[in-house]
Design a protein around this motif. Structure first.
Motif, PDB file in Angstrom:
ATOM      1  N   LYS A  76       0.860  -1.169   0.000  1.00  0.00           N
ATOM      2  CA  LYS A  76       0.000   0.000   0.000  1.00  0.00           C
ATOM      3  C   LYS A  76       0.905   1.231   0.000  1.00  0.00           C
ATOM      4  O   LYS A  76       2.101   1.120   0.257  1.00  0.00           O
ATOM      5  CB  LYS A  76      -0.942  -0.034   1.186  1.00  0.00           C
ATOM      6  CG  LYS A  76      -1.910  -1.237   1.069  1.00  0.00           C
ATOM      7  CD  LYS A  76      -3.062  -1.136   1.983  1.00  0.00           C
ATOM      8  CE  LYS A  76      -4.050  -2.266   1.741  1.00  0.00           C
ATOM      9  NZ  LYS A  76      -5.300  -2.013   2.452  1.00  0.00           N
ATOM     10  N   LEU A  77       0.321   2.392  -0.311  1.00  0.00           N
ATOM     11  CA  LEU A  77       1.157   3.552  -0.561  1.00  0.00           C
ATOM     12  C   LEU A  77       0.597   4.814   0.070  1.00  0.00           C
ATOM     13  O   LEU A  77      -0.606   5.071  -0.017  1.00  0.00           O
ATOM     14  CB  LEU A  77       1.273   3.769  -2.079  1.00  0.00           C
ATOM     15  CG  LEU A  77       2.000   5.012  -2.566  1.00  0.00           C
ATOM     16  CD1 LEU A  77       3.491   4.943  -2.236  1.00  0.00           C
ATOM     17  CD2 LEU A  77       1.784   5.197  -4.058  1.00  0.00           C
ATOM     18  N   ILE A  78       1.490   5.585   0.681  1.00  0.00           N
ATOM     19  CA  ILE A  78       1.198   6.970   1.045  1.00  0.00           C
ATOM     20  C   ILE A  78       2.066   7.810   0.117  1.00  0.00           C
ATOM     21  O   ILE A  78       3.294   7.767   0.187  1.00  0.00           O
ATOM     22  CB  ILE A  78       1.524   7.281   2.521  1.00  0.00           C
ATOM     23  CG1 ILE A  78       0.638   6.439   3.435  1.00  0.00           C
ATOM     24  CG2 ILE A  78       1.339   8.779   2.801  1.00  0.00           C
ATOM     25  CD1 ILE A  78       0.946   6.568   4.915  1.00  0.00           C
ATOM     26  N   LYS A  79       1.407   8.518  -0.783  1.00  0.00           N
ATOM     27  CA  LYS A  79       2.079   9.370  -1.780  1.00  0.00           C
ATOM     28  C   LYS A  79       2.127  10.784  -1.243  1.00  0.00           C
ATOM     29  O   LYS A  79       1.107  11.380  -0.941  1.00  0.00           O
ATOM     30  CB  LYS A  79       1.313   9.303  -3.099  1.00  0.00           C
ATOM     31  CG  LYS A  79       1.682  10.351  -4.122  1.00  0.00           C
ATOM     32  CD  LYS A  79       2.961  10.019  -4.829  1.00  0.00           C
ATOM     33  CE  LYS A  79       3.207  10.887  -6.045  1.00  0.00           C
ATOM     34  NZ  LYS A  79       3.316  12.302  -5.825  1.00  0.00           N
ATOM     35  N   THR A 108      -8.676  -1.159   5.776  1.00  0.00           N
ATOM     36  CA  THR A 108      -9.627  -1.141   4.668  1.00  0.00           C
ATOM     37  C   THR A 108      -8.937  -1.639   3.404  1.00  0.00           C
ATOM     38  O   THR A 108      -7.749  -1.941   3.406  1.00  0.00           O
ATOM     39  CB  THR A 108     -10.166   0.299   4.408  1.00  0.00           C
ATOM     40  OG1 THR A 108      -9.133   1.103   3.837  1.00  0.00           O
ATOM     41  CG2 THR A 108     -10.708   0.938   5.683  1.00  0.00           C
ATOM     42  N   ASP A 109      -9.698  -1.672   2.322  1.00  0.00           N
ATOM     43  CA  ASP A 109      -9.137  -2.060   1.024  1.00  0.00           C
ATOM     44  C   ASP A 109      -8.446  -0.908   0.311  1.00  0.00           C
ATOM     45  O   ASP A 109      -7.923  -1.095  -0.792  1.00  0.00           O
ATOM     46  CB  ASP A 109     -10.246  -2.606   0.132  1.00  0.00           C
ATOM     47  CG  ASP A 109     -10.748  -3.971   0.612  1.00  0.00           C
ATOM     48  OD1 ASP A 109      -9.991  -4.675   1.305  1.00  0.00           O
ATOM     49  OD2 ASP A 109     -11.903  -4.310   0.287  1.00  0.00           O
ATOM     50  N   THR A 110      -8.421   0.273   0.913  1.00  0.00           N
ATOM     51  CA  THR A 110      -7.748   1.419   0.311  1.00  0.00           C
ATOM     52  C   THR A 110      -6.289   1.070   0.058  1.00  0.00           C
ATOM     53  O   THR A 110      -5.612   0.531   0.939  1.00  0.00           O
ATOM     54  CB  THR A 110      -7.840   2.657   1.236  1.00  0.00           C
ATOM     55  OG1 THR A 110      -9.205   2.940   1.456  1.00  0.00           O
ATOM     56  CG2 THR A 110      -7.140   3.853   0.636  1.00  0.00           C
ATOM     57  N   ALA A 111      -5.812   1.366  -1.160  1.00  0.00           N
ATOM     58  CA  ALA A 111      -4.437   1.007  -1.507  1.00  0.00           C
ATOM     59  C   ALA A 111      -3.502   2.211  -1.585  1.00  0.00           C
ATOM     60  O   ALA A 111      -2.311   2.075  -1.376  1.00  0.00           O
ATOM     61  CB  ALA A 111      -4.417   0.288  -2.850  1.00  0.00           C
ATOM     62  N   ILE A 112      -4.054   3.395  -1.885  1.00  0.00           N
ATOM     63  CA  ILE A 112      -3.224   4.582  -2.057  1.00  0.00           C
ATOM     64  C   ILE A 112      -3.892   5.764  -1.341  1.00  0.00           C
ATOM     65  O   ILE A 112      -5.083   6.000  -1.511  1.00  0.00           O
ATOM     66  CB  ILE A 112      -3.056   4.973  -3.540  1.00  0.00           C
ATOM     67  CG1 ILE A 112      -2.402   3.832  -4.321  1.00  0.00           C
ATOM     68  CG2 ILE A 112      -2.241   6.258  -3.686  1.00  0.00           C
ATOM     69  CD1 ILE A 112      -2.375   4.050  -5.829  1.00  0.00           C
ATOM     70  N   ILE A 113      -3.089   6.470  -0.579  1.00  0.00           N
ATOM     71  CA  ILE A 113      -3.522   7.736   0.019  1.00  0.00           C
ATOM     72  C   ILE A 113      -2.545   8.803  -0.455  1.00  0.00           C
ATOM     73  O   ILE A 113      -1.334   8.625  -0.337  1.00  0.00           O
ATOM     74  CB  ILE A 113      -3.548   7.678   1.555  1.00  0.00           C
ATOM     75  CG1 ILE A 113      -4.620   6.700   2.005  1.00  0.00           C
ATOM     76  CG2 ILE A 113      -3.759   9.063   2.154  1.00  0.00           C
ATOM     77  CD1 ILE A 113      -4.712   6.508   3.489  1.00  0.00           C
ATOM     78  N   GLU A 114      -3.098   9.872  -0.987  1.00  0.00           N
ATOM     79  CA  GLU A 114      -2.267  10.982  -1.434  1.00  0.00           C
ATOM     80  C   GLU A 114      -2.386  12.109  -0.436  1.00  0.00           C
ATOM     81  O   GLU A 114      -3.489  12.534  -0.100  1.00  0.00           O
ATOM     82  CB  GLU A 114      -2.690  11.446  -2.836  1.00  0.00           C
ATOM     83  CG  GLU A 114      -2.410  10.386  -3.874  1.00  0.00           C
ATOM     84  CD  GLU A 114      -2.537  10.901  -5.296  1.00  0.00           C
ATOM     85  OE1 GLU A 114      -2.314  12.101  -5.514  1.00  0.00           O
ATOM     86  OE2 GLU A 114      -2.852  10.089  -6.167  1.00  0.00           O
TER      87      GLU A 114
END
Length: 116
Positions: A76-79, A108-114
């Motif tokens: 998963k990613l925090i951009k 959760t199923d969230t994969a990317i947060i910017e």
């Protein structure tokens, strides 16, 4: 038993921030330098993280967003969307949103947060 989540910081984020973050969150935090990834390409790092499993990558690099969108999570990613700045300003920017971001990514199923 599910493995613990880890946070890996890309080479474009200072190891000093990894140290501050490690003291702030309840997950292991590793800089790309600690992981000996500073000479690897983004795709290689992404694949290692994918194989490992429960990894949250933190990067300013758009390549990880593209890889996550194309190949799926994990990792998963925090951009990070803030431009060049000193370590303290970057850490202050990340810290305000970090705990909520980690909670969302790990639960959760969230994969990317910017973070912009």
């Amino acid at each position: 038993m599910k493995p613990e989540w880890e946070i890996w910081l890309d080479a474009n984020i200072s190891p000093a921030i990894a140290k501050w973050m490690d003291a702030y969150v309840e997950l292991p935090v590793k800089s790309s330098y600690k992981l000996n990834f500073n000479q690897l390409g983004d795709q290689e790092i992404f694949q290692i993280a994918k194989d490992y499993g429960h990894i949250i990558l933190i990067s300013k690099d758009a390549d990880f967003s593209d890889l996550t969108s194309r190949l799926g999570a994990p990792p998963k990613l925090i951009k990070i969307g803030i431009g060049n700045c000193d370590n303290q300003k970057l850490w202050d920017f990340i810290r305000k949103r970090l705990l909520n971001s980690i909670d969302l990514l790990t639960n959760t199923d969230t994969a990317i947060i910017e973070l912009n």
